[in-house]
Structure formats: structure tokens, C-alpha cells
Design an enzyme around this catalytic site. Structure first.
Site, PDB file in Angstrom:
ATOM      1  N   HIS A 169      -5.033  -8.441  -6.181  1.00  0.00           N
ATOM      2  CA  HIS A 169      -5.104  -7.478  -5.076  1.00  0.00           C
ATOM      3  C   HIS A 169      -6.079  -6.345  -5.408  1.00  0.00           C
ATOM      4  O   HIS A 169      -7.004  -6.052  -4.640  1.00  0.00           O
ATOM      5  CB  HIS A 169      -3.701  -6.920  -4.797  1.00  0.00           C
ATOM      6  CG  HIS A 169      -3.651  -5.896  -3.705  1.00  0.00           C
ATOM      7  ND1 HIS A 169      -3.287  -6.204  -2.419  1.00  0.00           N
ATOM      8  CD2 HIS A 169      -3.933  -4.565  -3.701  1.00  0.00           C
ATOM      9  CE1 HIS A 169      -3.344  -5.104  -1.668  1.00  0.00           C
ATOM     10  NE2 HIS A 169      -3.731  -4.096  -2.433  1.00  0.00           N
ATOM     11  N   GLU A 170      -5.886  -5.728  -6.559  1.00  0.00           N
ATOM     12  CA  GLU A 170      -6.745  -4.592  -6.922  1.00  0.00           C
ATOM     13  C   GLU A 170      -8.194  -5.040  -7.129  1.00  0.00           C
ATOM     14  O   GLU A 170      -9.128  -4.321  -6.789  1.00  0.00           O
ATOM     15  CB  GLU A 170      -6.208  -3.869  -8.163  1.00  0.00           C
ATOM     16  CG  GLU A 170      -4.814  -3.240  -7.988  1.00  0.00           C
ATOM     17  CD  GLU A 170      -4.666  -2.332  -6.770  1.00  0.00           C
ATOM     18  OE1 GLU A 170      -5.653  -1.662  -6.396  1.00  0.00           O
ATOM     19  OE2 GLU A 170      -3.560  -2.297  -6.185  1.00  0.00           O
ATOM     20  N   HIS A 222      -9.932  -4.990  -3.862  1.00  0.00           N
ATOM     21  CA  HIS A 222     -10.416  -3.640  -3.543  1.00  0.00           C
ATOM     22  C   HIS A 222     -11.695  -3.340  -4.320  1.00  0.00           C
ATOM     23  O   HIS A 222     -12.677  -2.829  -3.790  1.00  0.00           O
ATOM     24  CB  HIS A 222      -9.378  -2.589  -3.966  1.00  0.00           C
ATOM     25  CG  HIS A 222      -8.229  -2.412  -3.023  1.00  0.00           C
ATOM     26  ND1 HIS A 222      -8.404  -2.067  -1.706  1.00  0.00           N
ATOM     27  CD2 HIS A 222      -6.894  -2.500  -3.202  1.00  0.00           C
ATOM     28  CE1 HIS A 222      -7.201  -1.947  -1.110  1.00  0.00           C
ATOM     29  NE2 HIS A 222      -6.268  -2.218  -2.006  1.00  0.00           N
ATOM     30  N   GLU A 256      -7.851  -2.750   2.685  1.00  0.00           N
ATOM     31  CA  GLU A 256      -6.715  -3.666   2.499  1.00  0.00           C
ATOM     32  C   GLU A 256      -7.056  -5.073   2.969  1.00  0.00           C
ATOM     33  O   GLU A 256      -6.513  -6.046   2.457  1.00  0.00           O
ATOM     34  CB  GLU A 256      -5.470  -3.136   3.218  1.00  0.00           C
ATOM     35  CG  GLU A 256      -4.838  -1.915   2.565  1.00  0.00           C
ATOM     36  CD  GLU A 256      -4.425  -2.128   1.114  1.00  0.00           C
ATOM     37  OE1 GLU A 256      -4.081  -3.269   0.739  1.00  0.00           O
ATOM     38  OE2 GLU A 256      -4.477  -1.157   0.340  1.00  0.00           O
TER      39      GLU A 256
HETATM   40 ZN    ZN Z   1      -4.221  -2.212  -1.717  1.00  0.00          ZN
END
Ligand code: ZN
Length: 502
Positions: free
Chosen positions: A265-266, A269, A295
């Protein structure tokens, strides 16, 4: 470019530097700073942030902005120059409504509140965090008042994270999403073939978890020459410039999903921030189009890539090598179903894709009620628990796994949560378009080849940074406005197959 524009960029660079310095201080606070540093750190951050605000809203910068605007009046409206000017104009207009003293005090308050939240969560002690949160909510209501008149007191808070989006827009999206999402979860519970995820809940050595995570995100395209990973209580990504985009992660030695999907997830980003055009470096535009678009990139990597069968065709054999005693005998299909198990759960960041948005809707309702002054902070644990029961059929056994679980409110981020759901929707819309443009995408993922996917995302999304507002960007990329359909199609298709519903 001409002299006045250069002068303007010099100011923009200095304003950016002050903001980036705050980010460095905050990154340090959440990774390495001893708890004893909190009081002085709060003052340091408040001081630098006040300087940032004074520079941004001062007459000198406004004059430079006006001069640059005149000089570039005939340029292409999509050029970097025009878009940077437009973005900074918006920032100035917004932040001139907010007094420097407020900005500085809010930063001081939230820096201390973060510390209190960490302690409160560790000790399951809401009362320890409550006075901090009361002040934050109070100041957030004040912030909304700076922007009066508004349609809804939550509008200015939301607009900070999702430019152009109104509370009523989010309500409309959620009203469309809620019944269909609830229906899907109900069908899975009633008719779905059972899925067992016990294999994910064994002892997994955390240093091996770390190594595997690094291997995965390197393959995806996260650039360690321009980033690093550290541990933090709540994972986050921070960018100090295109050449320094850092991520953090956390580990659960008894559950492999926490670090694995959190890390992916990170990295989603961070790859966004690393992919922004160097021509925008040292401007405020390197933070992406909005939190929702951000997101969309992280949740796309985490879910559409990281929880997909093609992805694990490539990576499951490697994971088995890391954890041969735990997963050596396991087949891919059982693993794939386990990581996609749908089950109402307490913790948002670990929620499956089918129940995830319900966690968001709960927070959105609480935040709008706080903004409307219809809910007091003291009542939050009780309200939280009753909404958990209503939405997910669960009552948290304690506040640490309930109202205290998320970092956001301690950072003053009231207005943020909706962007996760908006990101989910955008991710599916963007993915649908990407699949059209890269017909071979699935095969590439099965071979752990992500270069074309990343290049597509860079070309269409990442490079632009905040040059376009979120819905404008979505329109340019997909030809459509925000829609729940691609997302629901994706979700339904995926779970009908996993749970053998059709
Ligand atoms: Zn996030």
C-alpha cells in the site's frame, strides 16, 4: 522562462522548503525520536509551519504571483507554468483565510496529540487522548468557520483533502454504494463457500517479512535510490522532494497480512510521488492531485495488484521459500482465497475489500456529526462501538481496537477518511482503462513484470502531480466522471468467483 516567473519560482521553492522541513521533523518524530522529544519538537514544527504560512500568505509572494501571472498569460493553459500559478493561487486564497496563529497552534497541538494517541492506544486509555481530541475538534470547527458561508460545516474540511468535493457528493456516493456493498457481504455470509485464513495467522519471523516485502516493492518499481523504509506505529508515506520519498511499515509476528499489504500500500503511494515530473520539484504540486487520487494508487497496488491471482502466481513460490515450514505445503489457490477472505473485522487497515468501505462510512458519519457539533468527543467510544455493531455486527472489546485504532484524528486529519473510498472507486476506473490500453497486463503481472504498468501510471497519472484537480484528472484519463460501477463490477466479479456465488 522569463524573469518574473523565475522570481515567483524562487518564492515557491522557499515555501516548499519550509513545508518539507516540517515533513522531515514529522517523519523523525514517528520513526526515531524518543518520546522525551515531543514537547520541543511540537514547538519546532509550530515555528517552521508559522514561517511557511507567513511566506505563503505574505504580500511579497502575492506580488510575485501576480507578476508571474501577467507574464505567462499567453501560455498553454495546461503548461506547468500556468498550472503551478493556478495551484499556488488556490493555496494563497485558502490559507489567507486562516490566521498564522491558528496554523502554528494547530501544528503544536497535533504534534503533542500524536504522542498522546500513541500512548493511549498502547494502554487502551481513551481518556488520555480525549482532551487532545477535544481541542482538535474545537480547532477544526474554527477552521470551517474561516470558510463560512458553506453548504455544510464539513465541506471546508473535506475540501482540504479532496479539492472540489462536497459533503453532499460523498453522501450521494455512499448512498449508492452502501446497499450494494452490504448486500454483497450478506450474500457471502449466507451462501458463500467457506474460506479459511488460518494459514496467514501463524508465527512469521518479522525480519523475513521485512525482506520479502522489500523484494516485492522493488519488483513493483519502488526506487530505493530515492527512498527508504522504516518502522512506525501507523504506516505512512512522506515525500521531501522527488528524490526522497520514504515509507514506513509495521509488523505482526502472528499475522503475515499486516506488513505485507501495508508495505505494498505505502509503496503505491510512494511510486506516485517518485513518478512526478522533475519539472514540478520544489513546488507544492509534488504531493499529488488529492488524497483520493493518492489512495487510488496505493489501494490499486494493495488490492487490484497485491490481492490478485496473477500477482501471487508470480510471488507465492518466493513467499513459500521464505516461509517453507508455514506455507511450504500450501497450494496457490488456498492462499489466494485466504488473502481475500471476507469477514467483518475490527481494524480498518486489515479489512477485506468487501467490508472496507463500511469502515469508512462509519468514520464519515462520525466526522460529519463532529463538524455539525451534534456529537461530543466524550461520547465517541460508545458511538463508535454502536456503529460497529450496526455496520459490521461487531463490538470492539476495547478502545485500542475501536475508536483509537487510526492515527488520523491525532494528526488533525478530520475530513480524510472519505478519500479512501473515493480512491477505491477511482482505482477501479483507472484500472479498467489501463487494461484496455495494455491488453497483456494480466500476463505481465503473472511474470512479475511491472514496467509497462508503472510507465502507464506515470504517463497518465503520476507525472502530473497536482497539475489537475482530481475529477479533471479522472476525466482526462478515463473519459468519465467518478462512478461506483467499475468498482462494484470488480468487487462482485472477484467475490462471486472466490465464494462460488453464481
Ligand atoms: Zn494510504
Amino acid at each position: 522562462m522569463t524573469e518574473k516567473y523565475q522570481q515567483f519560482r524562487k518564492h515557491v521553492g522557499e515555501i516548499f522548503d519550509l513545508d518539507a522541513v516540517v515533513s522531515v521533523l514529522e517523519w523523525d518524530q514517528q520513526t526515531y525520536m524518543p518520546s522525551g522529544g515531543a514537547q520541543v519538537r511540537a514547538m519546532q514544527i509550530a515555528t517552521v509551519y508559522r514561517l511557511w504560512h507567513e511566506n505563503l500568505t505574505g504580500d511579497e509572494f502575492s506580488a510575485a504571483l501576480e507578476a508571474a501571472k501577467e507574464e505567462t498569460a499567453n501560455l498553454d493553459p495546461d503548461s506547468d507554468e500556468v498550472r503551478i500559478i493556478r495551484h499556488m493561487q488556490r493555496e494563497v486564497d485558502q490559507w489567507r483565510k486562516v490566521p498564522s496563529e491558528w496554523v502554528s497552534e494547530f501544528k503544536r497541538l497535533t504534534t503533542l496529540a500524536h504522542q498522546a494517541w500513541e500512548e493511549a492506544r498502547a494502554n487502551d486509555d481513551f481518556a488520555h487522548f480525549q482532551p487532545h481530541l477535544e481541542e482538535i475538534v474545537q480547532m477544526r470547527r474554527q477552521y470551517s468557520e474561516f470558510f463560512a458561508p458553506y453548504d455544510h460545516p464539513y465541506d471546508p474540511l473535506l475540501d482540504y483533502f479532496e479539492p472540489g468535493m462536497k459533503t453532499s457528493d460523498v453522501k450521494a456516493v455512499f448512498d449508492e454504494l452502501r446497499p450494494r456493498q452490504v448486500e454483497l457481504v450478506r450474500e457471502i455470509a449466507e451462501r458463500g463457500a467457506p474460506v479459511d485464513d488460518a494459514i496467514l495467522r501463524q508465527n512469521f519471523d518479522t525480519s523475513k517479512q521485512w525482506d520479502f516485502g522489500i523484494e516485492v516493492i522493488k519488483a513493483l518499481g519502488y526506487d530505493f535510490e530515492r527512498g527508504r523504509q522504516d518502522k512506525a506505529a501507523h504506516p505512512f508515506t512522506t515525500s521531501f522532494g522527488i528524490g526522497d520519498v520514504r515509507i514506513t511499515t509495521r509488523f505482526d509476528p502472528k499475522y503475515i497480512g499486516t506488513a505485507l499489504f501495508g508495505t505494498i500500500h505505502e509503496a503505491g503511494h510512494a511510486m506516485y510521488d517518485q513518478g512526478i515530473s522533475p519539472s514540478l520539484d520544489r513546488t507544492d504540486l509534488i504531493n499529488g492531485a488529492s488524497y483520493g487520487v493518492h489512495e487510488s494508487q496505493s489501494r490499486m497496488m494493495e488490492n487490484l495488484v497485491g490481492r490478485s491471482r496473477p500477482f501471487w502466481k508470480a510471488f507465492f513460490p518466493r513467499l513459500q521459500q521464505y516461509f517453507s515450514s508455514q506455507l511450504g505445503e500450501m497450494d496457490l489457490e488456498t492462499f489466494y482465497r485466504a488473502i481475500n477472505k471476507v469477514e467483518p473485522s475490527l481494524i480498518r487497515v486489515e479489512a477485506d475489500e468487501a467490508t472496507y468501505n463500511l469502515h469508512i462510512m462509519l468514520r464519515f458519519e462520525i466526522e460529519t456529526a463532529l463538524a455539525e457539533n451534534k456529537l461530543s468527543v466524550a461520547d465517541l467510544p460508545e458511538v463508535w462501538n454502536s456503529k460497529m455493531e450496526e455496520y459490521l455486527g461487531l463490538t470492539p472489546p476495547n478502545d485500542a481496537d475501536g475508536v483509537l485504532q487510526d492515527v488520523h484524528w491525532s494528526s488533525g486529519y478530520i475530513g480524510y477518511f472519505a478519500t479512501y473510498s473515493l480512491g477505491n472507486l477511482m482505482a477501479s476506473q483507472i484500472w479498467t482503462k489501463m487494461e484496455e490500453d495494455i491488453p497483456d497486463l494480466t500476463n505481465q503481472i503473472e511474470r512479475a513484470q511491472f514496467a509497462e504498468m508503472l510507465a502507464w501510471l506515470r504517463e497518465n497519472i503520476h507525472q502530473h502531480g497536482a497539475k489537475f484537480e482530481p475529477l479533471e484528472l479522472l476525466q482526462r484519463v478515463t473519459g468519465n466522471t467518478l462512478s461506483v460501477e467499475p468498482y462494484l463490477r470488480y468487487l462482485t466479479g472477484k467475490y462471486e468467483e472466490i465464494y462460488k456465488l453464481s
